[in-house]
Each structure stands twice: as structure tokens, then as C-alpha cells.
Design a protein around this motif. Structure first.
Motif, PDB file in Angstrom:
ATOM      1  N   PHE A 135      33.462 -23.700  30.513  1.00 21.37           N
ATOM      2  CA  PHE A 135      34.535 -23.033  29.767  1.00 21.37           C
ATOM      3  C   PHE A 135      35.032 -21.783  30.471  1.00 21.37           C
ATOM      4  O   PHE A 135      35.692 -20.953  29.868  1.00 21.37           O
ATOM      5  CB  PHE A 135      34.037 -22.641  28.373  1.00 21.37           C
ATOM      6  N   LYS A 136      34.724 -21.618  31.749  1.00 24.56           N
ATOM      7  CA  LYS A 136      34.953 -20.317  32.362  1.00 24.56           C
ATOM      8  C   LYS A 136      36.419 -19.895  32.366  1.00 24.56           C
ATOM      9  O   LYS A 136      36.719 -18.715  32.298  1.00 24.56           O
ATOM     10  CB  LYS A 136      34.372 -20.259  33.773  1.00 24.56           C
ATOM     11  N   ASN A 137      37.330 -20.862  32.421  1.00 30.92           N
ATOM     12  CA  ASN A 137      38.749 -20.489  32.433  1.00 30.92           C
ATOM     13  C   ASN A 137      39.385 -20.502  31.053  1.00 30.92           C
ATOM     14  O   ASN A 137      40.578 -20.261  30.906  1.00 30.92           O
ATOM     15  CB  ASN A 137      39.529 -21.412  33.355  1.00 30.92           C
ATOM     16  N   ARG A 138      38.593 -20.782  30.037  1.00 33.09           N
ATOM     17  CA  ARG A 138      39.105 -20.859  28.666  1.00 33.09           C
ATOM     18  C   ARG A 138      39.540 -19.471  28.173  1.00 33.09           C
ATOM     19  O   ARG A 138      38.902 -18.471  28.476  1.00 33.09           O
ATOM     20  CB  ARG A 138      37.973 -21.416  27.805  1.00 33.09           C
ATOM     21  N   GLN A 139      40.654 -19.445  27.437  1.00 31.91           N
ATOM     22  CA  GLN A 139      41.055 -18.211  26.754  1.00 31.91           C
ATOM     23  C   GLN A 139      40.003 -17.863  25.705  1.00 31.91           C
ATOM     24  O   GLN A 139      39.565 -18.744  24.983  1.00 31.91           O
ATOM     25  CB  GLN A 139      42.378 -18.432  26.007  1.00 31.91           C
ATOM     26  N   ILE A 140      39.648 -16.594  25.579  1.00 30.95           N
ATOM     27  CA  ILE A 140      38.610 -16.283  24.598  1.00 30.95           C
ATOM     28  C   ILE A 140      39.094 -16.531  23.172  1.00 30.95           C
ATOM     29  O   ILE A 140      38.294 -16.739  22.276  1.00 30.95           O
ATOM     30  CB  ILE A 140      38.083 -14.836  24.741  1.00 30.95           C
ATOM     31  N   SER A 141      40.409 -16.547  22.968  1.00 26.85           N
ATOM     32  CA  SER A 141      40.922 -16.789  21.614  1.00 26.85           C
ATOM     33  C   SER A 141      40.667 -18.222  21.161  1.00 26.85           C
ATOM     34  O   SER A 141      40.775 -18.524  19.985  1.00 26.85           O
ATOM     35  CB  SER A 141      42.416 -16.497  21.574  1.00 26.85           C
ATOM     36  N   GLN A 142      40.320 -19.106  22.104  1.00 31.09           N
ATOM     37  CA  GLN A 142      40.119 -20.509  21.740  1.00 31.09           C
ATOM     38  C   GLN A 142      38.653 -20.872  21.533  1.00 31.09           C
ATOM     39  O   GLN A 142      38.318 -22.045  21.421  1.00 31.09           O
ATOM     40  CB  GLN A 142      40.712 -21.416  22.824  1.00 31.09           C
ATOM     41  N   LEU A 143      37.779 -19.872  21.508  1.00 36.83           N
ATOM     42  CA  LEU A 143      36.352 -20.170  21.394  1.00 36.83           C
ATOM     43  C   LEU A 143      35.913 -20.229  19.938  1.00 36.83           C
ATOM     44  O   LEU A 143      36.475 -19.550  19.081  1.00 36.83           O
ATOM     45  CB  LEU A 143      35.543 -19.081  22.109  1.00 36.83           C
ATOM     46  N   SER A 144      34.874 -21.018  19.684  1.00 35.49           N
ATOM     47  CA  SER A 144      34.260 -21.012  18.351  1.00 35.49           C
ATOM     48  C   SER A 144      33.318 -19.814  18.271  1.00 35.49           C
ATOM     49  O   SER A 144      33.021 -19.173  19.283  1.00 35.49           O
ATOM     50  CB  SER A 144      33.477 -22.298  18.136  1.00 35.49           C
ATOM     51  N   GLY A 145      32.839 -19.517  17.065  1.00 39.78           N
ATOM     52  CA  GLY A 145      31.944 -18.373  16.889  1.00 39.78           C
ATOM     53  C   GLY A 145      30.720 -18.448  17.785  1.00 39.78           C
ATOM     54  O   GLY A 145      30.331 -17.475  18.428  1.00 39.78           O
ATOM     55  N   GLY A 146      30.118 -19.627  17.852  1.00 36.59           N
ATOM     56  CA  GLY A 146      28.933 -19.797  18.674  1.00 36.59           C
ATOM     57  C   GLY A 146      29.239 -19.572  20.149  1.00 36.59           C
ATOM     58  O   GLY A 146      28.461 -18.950  20.873  1.00 36.59           O
ATOM     59  N   GLN A 147      30.405 -20.065  20.581  1.00 41.07           N
ATOM     60  CA  GLN A 147      30.788 -19.885  21.988  1.00 41.07           C
ATOM     61  C   GLN A 147      31.065 -18.423  22.296  1.00 41.07           C
ATOM     62  O   GLN A 147      30.700 -17.929  23.364  1.00 41.07           O
ATOM     63  CB  GLN A 147      32.017 -20.736  22.296  1.00 41.07           C
ATOM     64  N   GLN A 148      31.689 -17.716  21.352  1.00 35.04           N
ATOM     65  CA  GLN A 148      31.937 -16.284  21.552  1.00 35.04           C
ATOM     66  C   GLN A 148      30.613 -15.560  21.784  1.00 35.04           C
ATOM     67  O   GLN A 148      30.477 -14.743  22.693  1.00 35.04           O
ATOM     68  CB  GLN A 148      32.634 -15.691  20.325  1.00 35.04           C
ATOM     69  N   GLN A 149      29.622 -15.904  20.955  1.00 32.43           N
ATOM     70  CA  GLN A 149      28.331 -15.239  21.084  1.00 32.43           C
ATOM     71  C   GLN A 149      27.676 -15.573  22.419  1.00 32.43           C
ATOM     72  O   GLN A 149      27.072 -14.715  23.051  1.00 32.43           O
ATOM     73  CB  GLN A 149      27.430 -15.657  19.921  1.00 32.43           C
ATOM     74  N   ARG A 150      27.837 -16.790  22.873  1.00 32.45           N
ATOM     75  CA  ARG A 150      27.282 -17.171  24.181  1.00 32.45           C
ATOM     76  C   ARG A 150      27.938 -16.369  25.302  1.00 32.45           C
ATOM     77  O   ARG A 150      27.287 -15.965  26.260  1.00 32.45           O
ATOM     78  CB  ARG A 150      27.490 -18.662  24.451  1.00 32.45           C
ATOM     79  N   VAL A 151      29.240 -16.151  25.162  1.00 34.72           N
ATOM     80  CA  VAL A 151      29.952 -15.378  26.178  1.00 34.72           C
ATOM     81  C   VAL A 151      29.411 -13.942  26.216  1.00 34.72           C
ATOM     82  O   VAL A 151      29.166 -13.380  27.291  1.00 34.72           O
ATOM     83  CB  VAL A 151      31.466 -15.373  25.892  1.00 34.72           C
ATOM     84  N   PHE A 152      29.210 -13.372  25.036  1.00 33.29           N
ATOM     85  CA  PHE A 152      28.647 -12.017  24.985  1.00 33.29           C
ATOM     86  C   PHE A 152      27.266 -11.973  25.636  1.00 33.29           C
ATOM     87  O   PHE A 152      26.916 -11.030  26.337  1.00 33.29           O
ATOM     88  CB  PHE A 152      28.566 -11.546  23.528  1.00 33.29           C
ATOM     89  N   LEU A 153      26.496 -13.025  25.383  1.00 32.72           N
ATOM     90  CA  LEU A 153      25.155 -13.075  25.950  1.00 32.72           C
ATOM     91  C   LEU A 153      25.231 -13.195  27.472  1.00 32.72           C
ATOM     92  O   LEU A 153      24.481 -12.545  28.201  1.00 32.72           O
ATOM     93  CB  LEU A 153      24.425 -14.277  25.354  1.00 32.72           C
ATOM     94  N   ALA A 154      26.161 -14.029  27.947  1.00 34.94           N
ATOM     95  CA  ALA A 154      26.331 -14.181  29.394  1.00 34.94           C
ATOM     96  C   ALA A 154      26.714 -12.848  30.026  1.00 34.94           C
ATOM     97  O   ALA A 154      26.243 -12.494  31.105  1.00 34.94           O
ATOM     98  CB  ALA A 154      27.393 -15.236  29.696  1.00 34.94           C
ATOM     99  N   ARG A 155      27.570 -12.103  29.337  1.00 35.79           N
ATOM    100  CA  ARG A 155      27.964 -10.797  29.867  1.00 35.79           C
ATOM    101  C   ARG A 155      26.738  -9.889  29.989  1.00 35.79           C
ATOM    102  O   ARG A 155      26.576  -9.178  30.983  1.00 35.79           O
ATOM    103  CB  ARG A 155      29.016 -10.149  28.955  1.00 35.79           C
ATOM    104  N   ALA A 156      25.856  -9.957  28.970  1.00 38.30           N
ATOM    105  CA  ALA A 156      24.641  -9.149  29.018  1.00 38.30           C
ATOM    106  C   ALA A 156      23.754  -9.589  30.182  1.00 38.30           C
ATOM    107  O   ALA A 156      23.214  -8.768  30.913  1.00 38.30           O
ATOM    108  CB  ALA A 156      23.888  -9.259  27.699  1.00 38.30           C
ATOM    109  N   LEU A 157      23.624 -10.917  30.372  1.00 39.98           N
ATOM    110  CA  LEU A 157      22.800 -11.422  31.474  1.00 39.98           C
ATOM    111  C   LEU A 157      23.347 -10.944  32.812  1.00 39.98           C
ATOM    112  O   LEU A 157      22.592 -10.604  33.719  1.00 39.98           O
ATOM    113  CB  LEU A 157      22.752 -12.952  31.448  1.00 39.98           C
TER     114      LEU A 157
END
Ligand SMILES: Nc1ncnc2c1ncn2[C@@H]1O[C@H](COP(=O)(O)OP(=O)(O)O)[C@@H](O)[C@H]1O
Ligand SMILES: [Mg+2]
Lengths: 261, 430
Positions: A135-157
Motif C-alpha cells: 500500500f506504499k503509494n496509497r493515499q492515506i485518506s483511503q485507508l481503513s482504521g486498522g491500516q492507518q494504525q499500521r502506518v503509524f506503527l511503521a513510522r515508529a519502526l
């Protein structure tokens, strides 16, 4: 039950915080061991998010100080990662998953520097760990709640820190995401990283954490899960005993008393 | 008037070239800076700054008695900043909300500004002419040297935005995180506010005080319809802002008595309206088209389902089904029904003989799948969400059109390939 530890990774000393004079945290005094998965538990409005923000230096303190590994926060920032509550940002902001995770590298990059190839690799690596590389090129506005949280976690990693503070990483995520996240957090603590997570589902507390902090405007308990996760302490955290403290808080705000002499 | 228009394009007057270039740069600069105020949801603050600049300009003029641009800009910068601080202070120290505080500050500063302007006009100072172009903007009245000064400021603005792009993006998206990694957030916010004030001071030349906020905000409001990437939006906003700016200058030439500001804003608004209506994906018509497509899809699938249901009841899948029977299942008008049937035939789901329409093999599979999805979803609702069986039909009627093959598989697995739905109808598998 407040257990202090030797050589704590985090030490909070007599911390009090207020919003516009309304005190929300009173005299929190605790120390935390390194390399553990730690849960901060308490009802809504208990001041869990406030505690994290205070530790991260995002709020002015009424009193007290915080030490990370025996040093002030400013010297340790590059070793610390903070994951805000998911709702705290605007998910309609025009940017992609990749760009958000790249923000995790900004601290290391410093002002003016552009991301390098190594940063791009770290970002892709982090995305793979949370299963979001497709999903790396996906707009963040198109993510589900779970995907948003995964993105935040990836940013932390991508920050490659030693200490992680996460505000409600399980709120509003699907079961699969919750499982994936807790597995990842377990792996991190196995690598001697300290992971501190705000959590409010009591059912899973005992299964997830090594150590818990029970909080409701004041510190009720801080200790290993088998000592601190008891019905009496939970009753003290969630029960009605704190109405007095709430009333005094409101009084202080109304009468504009100073919180401290 | 038309001679003026032609001479504008001749560029024989060097001032025309200056002013055209100048207004492009002014418009683009304001748009780029304005993007960040837009995405930080501080659109109104630009309005406050624009109005708050007037007293600063007038004061500088009264104190110096000349139209020295350096002094005027300094005055404008001073009161512009003062208004930001005042708004922040009110919000922090009282229960007044930000929009109210902005309204308050805006009117107080602007009121004082108008008072001072009236005083200047009555004092009959010869040098005052042109001061009131601050109110409505008058690009064409700029002299070469003014243009150079203001363009230089605009270029510096854009340069600063590029320099701090990464940081500005981060504090706009997630301020707490920015602060947590040790970014000097306060300092960057101070920088952005200063850039905004400067953008307003320069942009006012083109559009004037009253419409300045539009020059900051509208280019981005239009641009965001065309892209989901901040950098692309910034470039588009700059182009829209620049184009609108120069169109204002053009109007100033062909109709020297016309205030420029309203025309610039007219052009900007056209861009915005065009984007809102015609942008792909996010635009109004694109959405309308999508809705229309969805409606047709739902109609088609409903009729396919009706075929299946009738065949199921008669236990006869091969034969043609009459229009009347179909209409018992779905109350579409005869005309609409015929359109749908022909559409389905075109797509290969139906065949036609002289007895009427019947399902092709392909159509039979598709119809069975739709019926299956409907019944699986009903079962899911009753079993997992504990909804009464007589309440689940409507829900399932919409959901069946959206379920993807992946979801379908998960649904089947989760429910364990059940035989019948909550109403005891058989679930068809292929
Ligand atoms: N920015 C703020 N301004 C004023 N009060 C606040 C602010 N943020 C939180 N509060 C109040 O502080 C208390 C603690 O909030 P918070 O730390 O968010 O609790 P939790 O995260 O445990 O739900 C609540 O009563 C909340 O209303
Ligand atoms: Mg919270």
C-alpha cells in the motif's frame, strides 16, 4: 502498589500536569524497567494520553521531572518514538503511506537534509513488518482504521528507537491488525526495546503485558502484571473513589487557585 | 479599451512586462504560502492579517509622510504580526473560540485602519495617492521598482517554503509527532506566520485588503481536487495563483478605472468552480457519473436475481421468464425494465428467443452468486450481529452489490459454507 526498580529506563518524579489550571495528573511518581511490554490502563479521561504527552515534553509540567535512562529527555529524543492517538491527525491530508512512514526518519535526518537511499530502505522494511508494503503509494485518506494504525506503527519502526510510547494502538482496529501489532510489540520487547502502550480493554491486559501502570488522575499502581493486575487495584482505578479528586480539580479551575504555591 | 488590451500583449511598454511578471510571482507566492494555512485549517487567519495590515500601512505613512515602501511594509508587517499574537492570546487566555477571536481582531484592526486612512485623505497630503489601492488592489499602478521589491519578497517566500518543505509538511500533518522528534515546532510556526504576513503584504498589491484571504486560500482549494500529493498541489496552486494574478494586471490595463482585486478573485473562483465540478474522481460530475453507474449496476443485478428467484420457485432455469413475473419481483416500470433487459443481453447475461428473455450460462452463474451473497450476508447479520431475521433483508439488499470476491471467500469460510439462509432458502454454490 507502586514498585520502583533499580536502574530504571524511565523515571518519573512527582509529576503534575494541568490544562488551563485544571489538574489532570497529580504527583505521579514511578520508575519502569527496561525491555518490557508495559500497559497504561485507566478509564476514559484518566490522563493516560496526558501522561505520554508530558513524558514526550509536549505539555508544560506543573511540577516534577522525567528522566530517560538517567538523562533528561532532550538528550535522549533520538532513542524515543512516540505514536499519537490515531484520531489526532487529519487523515484527509494529501500524502501517501510511504511519505508518512518517511516522517519517521526526519528526526535522524535533521533540518534541510533530504532522505537518502538508506532511509528509503528503512521505510520499506518498516512497511513490510506491518504488512503495508503493497500500500506504499496509497493515499492515506483511503485507508481503513486498522491500516492507518499500521502506518503509524511503521513510522515508529522507521525511527529505530529503543523506547516506544504508543497511544491506543488497538483502538478501532480489526482483530487481524490487533494480533499482528501485539506480535510485533512482543518481538520488539524480546530485542530489549521498552514498549509502553496505552490500552483500555481489560480483557486482554493480562495476556499482553509484562508490567502495568494503573492510572486515574493519580497513580494507582505500577508493577509486574501478576502483582498489579488485581481486582482491588482495578476497583480503585475504575471505581467511584476518585470523585473527590475530580471535584477539587473543578474547584481549582473555577476559583483560579494556583496549583502550586 | 481594446487598444490597451493589445498594447498589453505587445509588451512594448516595459512596465507591462514588469507588472505581468510581478503579478505572476505575487500570485504564486501567496498561493504557495496559503497552502499551508489552508491545510493547517487556519484559513481565516489570512483574513485577519490582511485587515490588520491596513493600520500599519497608514501609521507608517503618517509617521514618515512619504510612500516609502520599506517603511510601509515594515508597518504592515508589524500590525500583521500583532494581530496573530492578539488572536493567539485571546484564544489561550479566555473561553473565546478562534473564529470569534479572529472576527474580533479583524474588525478592531480594520476599523482603526479605516479611521487612519480617512485622516490621511482629509489631511490632503499629496503623496497619499495610491494608498487606497491597498484597499482594493491595483496591480497596474505598480512602478518597476515596486514590482522588483515585491517580486523579490515573493521569491524569498517560495524559497523559504522549499527550504523548510519537509518540516512544514510534518507540522501541518502531525504537530505532536513533529515536536516529539525534537523539531523546533514553535520556531517553524513563527517562520510560517511571518511568511504568511509577508505573503499578505505583497499579495495586497494585486487584490487589496478585502479579498486577500481569497488569494491565499482559493488556489489550494481548487488544486486539491486534482491531486492527492502535497507537492503537486503546491505546484498547481502556484500556477493558479500566478495566472489569476496576471489576469488582474491585464484587467488593470484594459480598464484603468477598474479595481483589480475583484477581477483576480473572479478568475480564482472560476478555477475553483471548474475544479469542484469537473475534476476527475473528486469532482461533482465524476461522482455523479459514478453514482449513475452504481445505480445501473444495482438495477442489473436486481433483475438477474429476480430471474434466479423465479427459476428457483418454478424449478426451471432454462425457460424464458415473462415481464410480468419479473415485475412481481422488482417494481420497475415497463420501459425501465426493457432497458435493463436489453443492457443485460448486450453484456451476455441474457439470451432472447421469441418467448422472451432467459439467463445464459454466464448469467446463471452471476445470478446465483448474487443470491448467494445476499443469503450469506443475511446469515452473517443474524449469527454474528444478532439481528432479527426479519430485519436483515434490506441490509443484505445493498451489501450484496459491494462484496468483493475476497470478502465473499472470507464470509463463506467464516460461516462454514452453510446450506440455507435464516429464512430457510437454499444458498446456491457453484
Ligand atoms: N487540550 C486539552 N485542554 C483541556 N483539557 C484537556 C485537554 N486534553 C485533555 N483534557 C482533559 O484532561 C483529562 C485527561 O485527558 P486524557 O489524557 O486525554 O485522558 P485519557 O487519554 O486517559 O482518556 C480529561 O478530563 C480531558 O478532558
Ligand atoms: Mg487518550
Amino acid at each position: 502498589m507502586i514498585k520502583q526498580v533499580e536502574n530504571p529506563i524511565i523515571e518519573i518524579h512527582d509529576l503534575s500536569v494541568a490544562y488551563e489550571r485544571k489538574p489532570v495528573l497529580w504527583d505521579v511518581d514511578l520508575s519502569l524497567p527496561e525491555g518490557q511490554l508495559i500497559g497504561i490502563i485507566g478509564p476514559n479521561g484518566a490522563g493516560k494520553s496526558t501522561l505520554l504527552k508530558a513524558i514526550m515534553g509536549l505539555l508544560p509540567l506543573n511540577s516534577g521531572y522525567i528522566q530517560i535512562n538517567g538523562k533528561p529527555l532532550e538528550e535522549m529524543r533520538h532513542k524515543i518514538s512516540y505514536v499519537p492517538q490515531r484520531e489526532s491527525v487529519d487523515w484527509d491530508f494529501p500524502t501517501s503511506v510511504y511519505e508518512v512512514v518517511m516522517m519517521g526518519r526526519y528526526g535522524q535526518l535533521g533540518l534541510f537534509n533530504r532522505p537518502k537511499k538508506a532511509d528509503a530502505e528503512i521505510v520499506m522494511d518498516s512497511l513490510r513488518k506491518v504488512g503495508m508494503d503493497e500500500f506504499k503509494n496509497r493515499q492515506i485518506s483511503q485507508l481503513s482504521g486498522g491500516q492507518q494504525q499500521r502506518v503509524f506503527l511503521a513510522r515508529a519502526l522507521a525511527q529505530q528507537a529503543d523506547i516506544y510510547f504508543m497511544d491506543e494502538p488497538f483502538a478501532g482496529v480489526d482483530a487481524a491488525t490487533e494480533k499482528a501489532i501485539i506480535k510485533l510489540l512482543g518481538e520488539m520487547s524480546a530485542q530489549n526495546k521498552t514498549v509502553i502502550v496505552v490500552h483500555h480493554d481489560l480483557q486482554s491486559v493480562a495476556k499482553y503485558f509484562d508490567w502495568i501502570i494503573l492510572l486515574n488522575m493519580r497513580l494507582v499502581a505500577s508493577g509486574p502484571i501478576n502483582e498489579a493486575f488485581t481486582p482491588e487495584l482495578l476497583q480503585e482505578t475504575y471505581g467511584g473513589k476518585l470523585t473527590l479528586l475530580t471535584e477539587i480539580s473543578d474547584l481549582i479551575q473555577k476559583h483560579r487557585f494556583p496549583n502550586r504555591e | 479599451m481594446w487598444e490597451n488590451a493589445l498594447s498589453f500583449f505587445d509588451f512594448d511598454d516595459t512596465n507591462v512586462i514588469y507588472v505581468s511578471l510581478g503579478t505572476i510571482i505575487l500570485g504564486a507566492g501567496a498561493a504557495v504560502v496559503g497552502s499551508f494555512t489552508f491545510f493547517r485549517k487556519k484559513a481565516l487567519i489570512g483574513d485577519a492579517i490582511a485587515h490588520a495590515i491596513l493600520p500599519g500601512v497608514c501609521l507608517a505613512f503618517i509617521l514618515s509622510g512619504t510612500k516609502n515602501y520599506f517603511l510601509l511594509i515594515s508597518g504592515a508587517f508589524f500590525t500583521g504580526w500583532l494581530s496573530i499574537i492578539a488572536v493567539d492570546y485571546i484564544v489561550k487566555k479566555s473561553k473565546i473560540k478562534e473564529d470569534t477571536a479572529i472576527g474580533l481582531i479583524l474588525s478592531v484592526f480594520f476599523g482603526v485602519g479605516i479611521m487612519l486612512l480617512t485622516y490621511i485623505q482629509q489631511s490632503g497630503n499629496a503623496a497619499q495617492t495610491g494608498l487606497d489601492s491597498f484597499l482594493f488592489g491595483k496591480a497596474a499602478s505598480m512602478l518597476a521598482q515596486d514590482v522588483i521589491v515585491f517580486s523579490a519578497i515573493s521569491i524569498i517566500l517560495v524559497f523559504m517554503i522549499l527550504l523548510f518543505y519537509k518540516e512544514l509538511k510534518l507540522i501541518t500533518y502531525d504537530k505532536d509527532f513533529a515536536q516529539s522528534i525534537g523539531l523546533p515546532v514553535k520556531w517553524i510556526e513563527f517562520l510560517l506566520s511571518s511568511l504568511t504576513v509577508l505573503a499578505v503584504v505583497t499579495g495586497i498589491q494585486a487584490v487589496g485588503v478585502v479579498l486577500m484571504a481569497a488569494l491565499l486560500i482559493t488556489p489550494t482549494a481548487a488544486a486539491k481536487y486534482w491531486s492527492g500529493s502535497l507537492s503537486v498541489i503546491l505546484i498547481l496552486a502556484a500556477i493558479i495563483g500566478g495566472f489569476s494574478g496576471v489576469s488582474g494586471a491585464f484587467i488593470s490595463y484594459i480598464a484603468p478605472n477598474m479595481p483589480t482585486g475583484p477581477w483576480v478573485v473572479m478568475v480564482l473562483s472560476l478555477f475553483a468552480i471548474f475544479s469542484i465540478l469537473f475534476a476527475p474522481k473528486k469532482g461533482y460530475f465524476s461522482r455523479l457519473l459514478q453514482q449513475l453507474k452504481n445505480r445501473k449496476q444495482i438495477q442489473d443485478e436486481n433483475i438477474l436475481k429476480a430471474f434466479h428467484q423465479i427459476a428457483e420457485a418454478e424449478d426451471n432455469f432454462g425457460e424464458a421468464k415473462s415481464l410480468e413475473k419479473l415485475r412481481e419481483k422488482r417494481y420497475y416500470t415497463t420501459r425501465l425494465m426493457k432497458r435493463i433487459l436489453l443492457r443485460l443481453k448486450r453484456q451476455g447475461y441474457l439470451r432472447r428467443t421469441k418467448e422472451g428473455f432467459f439467463l445464459s450460462d454466464y448469467g446463471q452463474r452471476k445470478a446465483a452468486r448474487l443470491v448467494k451473497l445476499h443469503r450469506l450476508w443475511e446469515l452473517y447479520l443474524t449469527e454474528y450481529l444478532r439481528i432479527a431475521p426479519d430485519h436483515v433483508h434490506e441490509d443484505a439488499d445493498t451489501i450484496e452489490h459491494i462484496i468483493t470476491p475476497e470478502l465473499e471467500k472470507r464470509l463463506e469460510e467464516k460461516l462454514g459454507y452453510p446450506e440455507v439462509d435464516p429464512h430457510n432458502s437454499k444458498i446456491p454454490y457453484d
